[in-house]
Design a protein around this motif. Structure first.
Motif, PDB file in Angstrom:
ATOM      1  N   ASP A 117       0.811  -1.223   0.000  1.00 23.20           N
ATOM      2  CA  ASP A 117       0.000   0.000   0.000  1.00 23.20           C
ATOM      3  C   ASP A 117       0.842   1.270   0.000  1.00 23.20           C
ATOM      4  OD1 ASP A 117      -2.147  -1.664   0.064  1.00 23.20           O
ATOM      5  OD2 ASP A 117      -2.774  -1.193   2.122  1.00 23.20           O
ATOM      6  N   PHE A 118       2.125   1.162   0.342  1.00 24.16           N
ATOM      7  CA  PHE A 118       2.990   2.339   0.390  1.00 24.16           C
ATOM      8  C   PHE A 118       3.986   2.261  -0.762  1.00 24.16           C
ATOM      9  CE2 PHE A 118       1.943   1.554   4.948  1.00 24.16           C
ATOM     10  CZ  PHE A 118       1.085   2.635   5.105  1.00 24.16           C
ATOM     11  N   PRO A 119       3.712   2.916  -1.884  1.00 29.16           N
ATOM     12  CA  PRO A 119       4.567   2.763  -3.077  1.00 29.16           C
ATOM     13  C   PRO A 119       5.983   3.274  -2.870  1.00 29.16           C
ATOM     14  CG  PRO A 119       2.930   4.501  -3.399  1.00 29.16           C
ATOM     15  CD  PRO A 119       2.550   3.781  -2.147  1.00 29.16           C
ATOM     16  N   ASN A 120       6.205   4.164  -1.916  1.00 32.20           N
ATOM     17  CA  ASN A 120       7.549   4.670  -1.662  1.00 32.20           C
ATOM     18  C   ASN A 120       8.293   3.853  -0.619  1.00 32.20           C
ATOM     19  OD1 ASN A 120       7.330   6.844  -3.461  1.00 32.20           O
ATOM     20  ND2 ASN A 120       6.267   8.080  -1.939  1.00 32.20           N
ATOM     21  N   GLY A 179      -3.986   7.637   2.341  1.00 32.90           N
ATOM     22  CA  GLY A 179      -4.363   9.039   2.234  1.00 32.90           C
ATOM     23  C   GLY A 179      -3.867   9.889   3.378  1.00 32.90           C
ATOM     24  N   SER A 180      -3.411   9.250   4.454  1.00 33.25           N
ATOM     25  CA  SER A 180      -2.912   9.990   5.616  1.00 33.25           C
ATOM     26  C   SER A 180      -1.408  10.222   5.569  1.00 33.25           C
ATOM     27  CB  SER A 180      -3.270   9.236   6.904  1.00 33.25           C
ATOM     28  OG  SER A 180      -4.676   9.150   7.072  1.00 33.25           O
ATOM     29  N   VAL A 181      -0.708   9.632   4.595  1.00 34.57           N
ATOM     30  CA  VAL A 181       0.741   9.771   4.521  1.00 34.57           C
ATOM     31  C   VAL A 181       1.116  11.198   4.119  1.00 34.57           C
ATOM     32  CG1 VAL A 181       2.832   9.003   3.344  1.00 34.57           C
ATOM     33  CG2 VAL A 181       1.068   7.335   3.967  1.00 34.57           C
ATOM     34  N   ARG A 182       1.968  11.844   4.918  1.00 32.60           N
ATOM     35  CA  ARG A 182       2.421  13.199   4.627  1.00 32.60           C
ATOM     36  C   ARG A 182       3.918  13.283   4.371  1.00 32.60           C
ATOM     37  NH1 ARG A 182      -2.091  13.377   4.131  1.00 32.60           N
ATOM     38  NH2 ARG A 182      -3.611  14.948   4.800  1.00 32.60           N
ATOM     39  N   GLY A 183       4.647  12.242   4.657  1.00 33.27           N
ATOM     40  CA  GLY A 183       6.081  12.262   4.389  1.00 33.27           C
ATOM     41  C   GLY A 183       6.655  10.874   4.516  1.00 33.27           C
ATOM     42  N   THR A 184       7.496  10.482   3.575  1.00 30.77           N
ATOM     43  CA  THR A 184       8.168   9.190   3.608  1.00 30.77           C
ATOM     44  C   THR A 184       9.656   9.402   3.377  1.00 30.77           C
ATOM     45  OG1 THR A 184       6.219   8.067   2.701  1.00 30.77           O
ATOM     46  CG2 THR A 184       8.317   6.897   2.570  1.00 30.77           C
ATOM     47  N   SER A 185      10.464   8.773   4.210  1.00 27.84           N
ATOM     48  CA  SER A 185      11.915   8.842   4.051  1.00 27.84           C
ATOM     49  C   SER A 185      12.475   7.437   4.145  1.00 27.84           C
ATOM     50  CB  SER A 185      12.526   9.717   5.140  1.00 27.84           C
ATOM     51  OG  SER A 185      13.929   9.570   5.161  1.00 27.84           O
ATOM     52  N   ASP A 186      13.494   7.129   3.358  1.00 26.28           N
ATOM     53  CA  ASP A 186      14.086   5.804   3.455  1.00 26.28           C
ATOM     54  C   ASP A 186      15.104   5.721   4.581  1.00 26.28           C
ATOM     55  OD1 ASP A 186      16.235   7.167   2.433  1.00 26.28           O
ATOM     56  OD2 ASP A 186      16.311   6.100   0.544  1.00 26.28           O
ATOM     57  N   ALA A 187      15.145   6.754   5.452  1.00 23.25           N
ATOM     58  CA  ALA A 187      16.030   6.712   6.613  1.00 23.25           C
ATOM     59  C   ALA A 187      15.342   7.352   7.811  1.00 23.25           C
ATOM     60  CB  ALA A 187      17.335   7.431   6.319  1.00 23.25           C
ATOM     61  N   LEU A 188      15.265   6.623   8.907  1.00 27.52           N
ATOM     62  CA  LEU A 188      14.866   7.216  10.182  1.00 27.52           C
ATOM     63  C   LEU A 188      16.106   7.846  10.788  1.00 27.52           C
ATOM     64  CD1 LEU A 188      12.744   7.549  12.525  1.00 27.52           C
ATOM     65  CD2 LEU A 188      13.808   5.488  13.504  1.00 27.52           C
ATOM     66  N   GLU A 189      16.116   9.163  10.870  1.00 29.58           N
ATOM     67  CA  GLU A 189      17.266   9.881  11.397  1.00 29.58           C
ATOM     68  C   GLU A 189      17.113  10.120  12.892  1.00 29.58           C
ATOM     69  OE1 GLU A 189      18.586  13.219   9.242  1.00 29.58           O
ATOM     70  OE2 GLU A 189      17.963  12.418   7.299  1.00 29.58           O
ATOM     71  N   PRO A 190      18.188  10.508  13.584  1.00 27.95           N
ATOM     72  CA  PRO A 190      18.075  10.781  15.021  1.00 27.95           C
ATOM     73  C   PRO A 190      17.108  11.913  15.339  1.00 27.95           C
ATOM     74  CG  PRO A 190      20.371  10.567  14.368  1.00 27.95           C
ATOM     75  CD  PRO A 190      19.567  10.613  13.109  1.00 27.95           C
ATOM     76  N   TYR A 191      16.965  12.853  14.402  1.00 27.63           N
ATOM     77  CA  TYR A 191      16.069  14.006  14.567  1.00 27.63           C
ATOM     78  C   TYR A 191      15.115  13.992  13.391  1.00 27.63           C
ATOM     79  CZ  TYR A 191      14.708  18.994  14.633  1.00 27.63           C
ATOM     80  OH  TYR A 191      14.024  20.189  14.647  1.00 27.63           O
ATOM     81  N   GLU A 192      13.815  13.920  13.681  1.00 22.05           N
ATOM     82  CA  GLU A 192      12.805  13.913  12.632  1.00 22.05           C
ATOM     83  C   GLU A 192      11.847  15.082  12.842  1.00 22.05           C
ATOM     84  OE1 GLU A 192      12.329  12.136   9.954  1.00 22.05           O
ATOM     85  OE2 GLU A 192      13.954  10.685  10.206  1.00 22.05           O
ATOM     86  N   SER A 193      11.380  15.669  11.742  1.00 20.56           N
ATOM     87  CA  SER A 193      10.474  16.803  11.862  1.00 20.56           C
ATOM     88  C   SER A 193       9.493  16.821  10.699  1.00 20.56           C
ATOM     89  CB  SER A 193      11.253  18.119  11.904  1.00 20.56           C
ATOM     90  OG  SER A 193      11.982  18.315  10.701  1.00 20.56           O
ATOM     91  N   LEU A 194       8.374  17.506  10.907  1.00 14.62           N
ATOM     92  CA  LEU A 194       7.328  17.614   9.891  1.00 14.62           C
ATOM     93  C   LEU A 194       6.652  18.969   9.999  1.00 14.62           C
ATOM     94  CD1 LEU A 194       5.505  16.062   7.738  1.00 14.62           C
ATOM     95  CD2 LEU A 194       3.932  15.710   9.632  1.00 14.62           C
ATOM     96  N   ALA A 195       6.326  19.545   8.860  1.00  8.42           N
ATOM     97  CA  ALA A 195       5.469  20.726   8.792  1.00  8.42           C
ATOM     98  C   ALA A 195       4.216  20.340   8.021  1.00  8.42           C
ATOM     99  CB  ALA A 195       6.186  21.882   8.095  1.00  8.42           C
ATOM    100  N   VAL A 196       3.064  20.681   8.546  1.00  6.22           N
ATOM    101  CA  VAL A 196       1.809  20.309   7.901  1.00  6.22           C
ATOM    102  C   VAL A 196       0.838  21.481   7.983  1.00  6.22           C
ATOM    103  CG1 VAL A 196       0.905  19.270  10.027  1.00  6.22           C
ATOM    104  CG2 VAL A 196      -0.019  18.547   7.826  1.00  6.22           C
ATOM    105  N   ASP A 197       0.072  21.677   6.912  1.00  2.94           N
ATOM    106  CA  ASP A 197      -0.904  22.764   6.903  1.00  2.94           C
ATOM    107  C   ASP A 197      -1.883  22.622   8.053  1.00  2.94           C
ATOM    108  OD1 ASP A 197       0.079  24.024   4.620  1.00  2.94           O
ATOM    109  OD2 ASP A 197      -1.083  22.741   3.282  1.00  2.94           O
TER     110      ASP A 197
END
Length: 478
Positions: A117-120, A179-197
């Protein structure tokens, strides 16, 4: 978040690649490890971006997802260790106290990933770990880590990361939907952040950042050149900013009393559009010739890209038409309109940008390029000299460097000296001059002379790049 604000942050990240950092992890993370796919509102972003309808290129090295060379001393092992500490951290956020909900969300996400279900995110995964869930205003926001069966064979990252956003109180099924996915990264980093409307209004955003458990977030307001005043956040190892709590500030992450990250908070000093009063201030000491509308656009773009690295809006230093200026493309040099901006930075230096708009567009359709610089004194002073090397890495392999010089209005000649000996000279008019000088430019002194030969002002050639800000990314330290 607005596209223009997100673009501003992206521009800031790109322009930061011009700066050799004391800590190299940022270069490892940005260039070698993976192609981040954070939400950019559908905006395709590379080194050439569209700003206000104009293609604009930030000077600097291109990013790549290739691994570092075998002899690289930029070790990723400590970064992976800190990323694992984040992975092993208990879920944070008020909703995360509901252990049944967390377990259900993890199971649904794992099943969905295995169904494709997650193409990325299609690599084999053996577990999903929910790291954060919180209802923020009217939205439920979550961060989940997907643990690979085997680390990525190219980058070595063992886990991927997915940010999820749904309405406040959403079920686990709803939050886990594609439909709820707002960001996908192939690496979980020590510091993660998100900006969303934020749905409360246009241009309003929610920001979330998280670090490993045991680390603490501290914040400080932007204090117009004074020392930061850090205060701990009550949430500890994560931080949330809403439209109601966002302010001009910097963020810091300490882990066991060691500072691992310092970064400007989201936003900038610029409102859109730049008001007439702000434009008048920005143009109050301008030299040369700059059209007001273009100045308005550039001041806004510069402020957006720099964010809270600045303590005041940029000022327009100089503008004029320059012949044979390097373009960084094909053709390699061209005649064009050049505009110089500068602003005070939080570390007490002045950072600036030179924007070049060739009379004829380059073959790659980019119609504006830019480079940045740093000086220790106020370059907006009409009595001062400012000397900026233009596109120094791209001019070619020769021994000569193109130099743009902004002079006092009465200057008629520019002299360049090394160890007291003249190495270049050029006429000045319209408070500006352009010439080539021997490399390296470090240590060169530029003097502006009037018609009688009297020295009006002198200065050393500015440093290339926006150096000196207190940003830190020290996850690669043992």
């Amino acid at each position: 978040m607005r596209v223009d604000e997100e673009l501003g942050r992206a521009l800031a990240e790109l322009s930061s690649t011009l700066t050799p950092q004391p800590d190299p992890y940022g270069r490892v993370r940005a260039r070698y490890r993976r192609m981040r796919q954070r939400r950019l509102g559908g905006l395709a972003l590379a080194l050439v971006v569209s700003v206000g309808g104009t293609a604009f290129a930030i000077a600097g090295p291109a990013r790549t997802t290739q691994p570092p060379p075998a002899n690289s001393n930029e070790s990723i092992a400590p970064v992976l260790a800190w990323a694992d500490k984040l992975l092993q951290s208990p879920p944070r956020g008020a909703v995360a106290r509901d252990t049944g909900y967390v377990r259900q969300l993890s199971d649904i996400l794992l099943d969905a990933q295995r169904r494709g279900d997650f193409p990325n995110l299609t690599v084999p995964v053996n577990a999903v770990k929910v790291l954060f869930i919180e209802d923020v205003n009217d939205q439920r926001i979550a961060l989940a880590a997907f643990v690979r069966d085997q680390p990525d064979p190219v980058t070595g990252w063992p886990s991927a990361a997915v940010w999820l956003v749904a309405e406040k109180g959403a079920s686990a099924e709803k939050l886990a939907s594609t439909g709820s996915v707002r960001g996908t990264s192939d690496a979980l980093e020590p510091y993660e952040s998100l900006a969303v409307d934020d749905p409360s209004g246009p241009g309003r955003a929610i920001h979330v950042a998280i670090a490993p458990a045991g680390c603490v977030f501290l914040t400080s307001p932007v204090l117009n050149g004074h020392a930061f005043k850090w205060a701990s956040e009550l949430t500890g190892s994560y931080l949330i900013r809403t439209p109601q709590t966002q302010r001009p500030e910097w963020w810091r992450v300490n882990c066991a009393e060691v500072t691992r990250k310092i970064t400007p908070g989201p936003g900038s000093l610029a409102a859109k559009p730049i008001t007439d009063a702000q434009l008048a201030t920005a143009m109050s000491r301008v030299r040369g010739d700059v059209k007001a509308q273009r100045a308005r656009e550039l001041v806004y773009q510069s402020a957006q890209s720099a964010g809270y690295r600045l303590t005041a809006l940029p000022s327009v230093v100089w503008g004029g038409h320059v012949a044979g200026v390097p373009t960084g493309g094909s053709p390699s040099v061209a005649d064009g309109q050049v505009t110089v901006l500068a602003a005070p930075a939080v570390d007490g230096t002045w950072v600036g940008e030179v924007t070049i708009e060739p009379d004829q567009p380059r073959s790659d359709s980019v119609v504006g390029t830019g480079t940045s610089f740093t000086v220790t004194t106020d370059p907006t002073d009409p009595a001062s000299v400012l000397a900026v090397p233009i596109d120094g890495d791209a001019v070619g392999s020769g021994d000569q460097q193109f130099l743009l010089v902004v002079t006092p209005a009465a200057a008629t000649t520019v002299r360049v000296l090394r160890d007291g000996q003249e190495v270049a000279r050029a006429p000045a008019s319209g408070s500006g001059a352009a010439l080539t000088v021997p490399r390296p430019t470090a240590g060169l002194v530029v003097k502006a002379l009037d018609a009688s030969g009297r020295t009006l002002a002198s200065a050393q050639v500015s440093d290339e790049g926006a150096r000196g800000t207190p940003e830190t990314d020290a996850w690669n330290q043992e």
